[in-house]
Structure formats: C-alpha cells, structure tokens
Motif scaffolding. Sequence first.
Motif, PDB file in Angstrom:
ATOM      1  N   HIS A  43       4.252   8.515   4.974  1.00 41.62           N
ATOM      2  CA  HIS A  43       4.846   7.310   5.917  1.00 41.62           C
ATOM      3  C   HIS A  43       3.754   7.331   7.184  1.00 41.62           C
ATOM      4  N   TYR A  87       8.793   4.870   3.138  1.00 41.79           N
ATOM      5  CA  TYR A  87      10.319   5.195   3.230  1.00 41.79           C
ATOM      6  C   TYR A  87      11.139   4.233   2.501  1.00 41.79           C
ATOM      7  N   ARG A 142       7.712  11.603   4.929  1.00 42.50           N
ATOM      8  CA  ARG A 142       7.031  11.524   6.293  1.00 42.50           C
ATOM      9  C   ARG A 142       5.556  11.731   6.380  1.00 42.50           C
ATOM     10  N   ARG A 158      13.586  12.196   4.620  1.00 45.86           N
ATOM     11  CA  ARG A 158      12.671  11.682   5.525  1.00 45.86           C
ATOM     12  C   ARG A 158      11.545  12.665   5.497  1.00 45.86           C
ATOM     13  N   SER A 212      14.102   4.254  11.992  1.00 45.00           N
ATOM     14  CA  SER A 212      12.895   3.859  12.586  1.00 45.00           C
ATOM     15  C   SER A 212      12.803   2.463  13.215  1.00 45.00           C
ATOM     16  N   GLU A 235       5.676   0.592   1.423  1.00 47.36           N
ATOM     17  CA  GLU A 235       6.142   1.792   2.277  1.00 47.36           C
ATOM     18  C   GLU A 235       6.864   2.877   1.679  1.00 47.36           C
TER      19      GLU A 235
END
Length: 96
Positions: free
Chosen positions: A27, A77, A24, A20, A56, A75
């Motif tokens: 994202h 993630y 990040r 993550r 999320s 995306e």
Amino acid sequence: MKQYVVVAQDGRDTEALDRRMAARPEHLAGAKALKANNNFIVGGAMLNDDGKMIGSVMIVQFENDEKMKEWYDNEPYIQQGVWKFVEVMPFKVADI
C-alpha cells in the motif's frame, strides 16, 4: 484533475490489524507511486483510542473517474480485504 476524498474503515474482526500490516508495504509503495505521479495529495491512518490503525483517509486526484476506479480496484488494501467500509466522494482542496 478531479480530486477525491477516500474514507476507509478497516474490518472490525480480530485479524483486521494483521491484514493491514501484511498489506501495508505494498500500500505504501503504491502511495509513493501516486505521489511521484502527482495523484496523491495527502493521506494517513485513522487511529482508535489505543493508537492502533483502524482505517485510512486519502485525498487523491486523477484525470477522470475511470483512472480513479482503476487505482481503487488495484489498491492493495482493497484487493487484500483490509478496507471493508469505504466512501469515495468528489473533493476540492481549498485554494488558500
């Protein structure tokens, strides 16, 4: 515009938070671009009892399902394996 709620849980393995954090910045840059294009309504991280990010929730809007899928497929993630358990549902923000 069609609205969607995205509820996404990260993986539960020991490297999940590291994945993550690595993804990040990309994202968040994508979320800022969504906001600039009026596609981002609201979003944020789900937290565990220790205050660590574990998923999320986003409310987004797009012209159609195809545009939504295009965003979703790109995306960070998703592409970088952060979100492992994802539910996307049609949504309508209340007009109050």
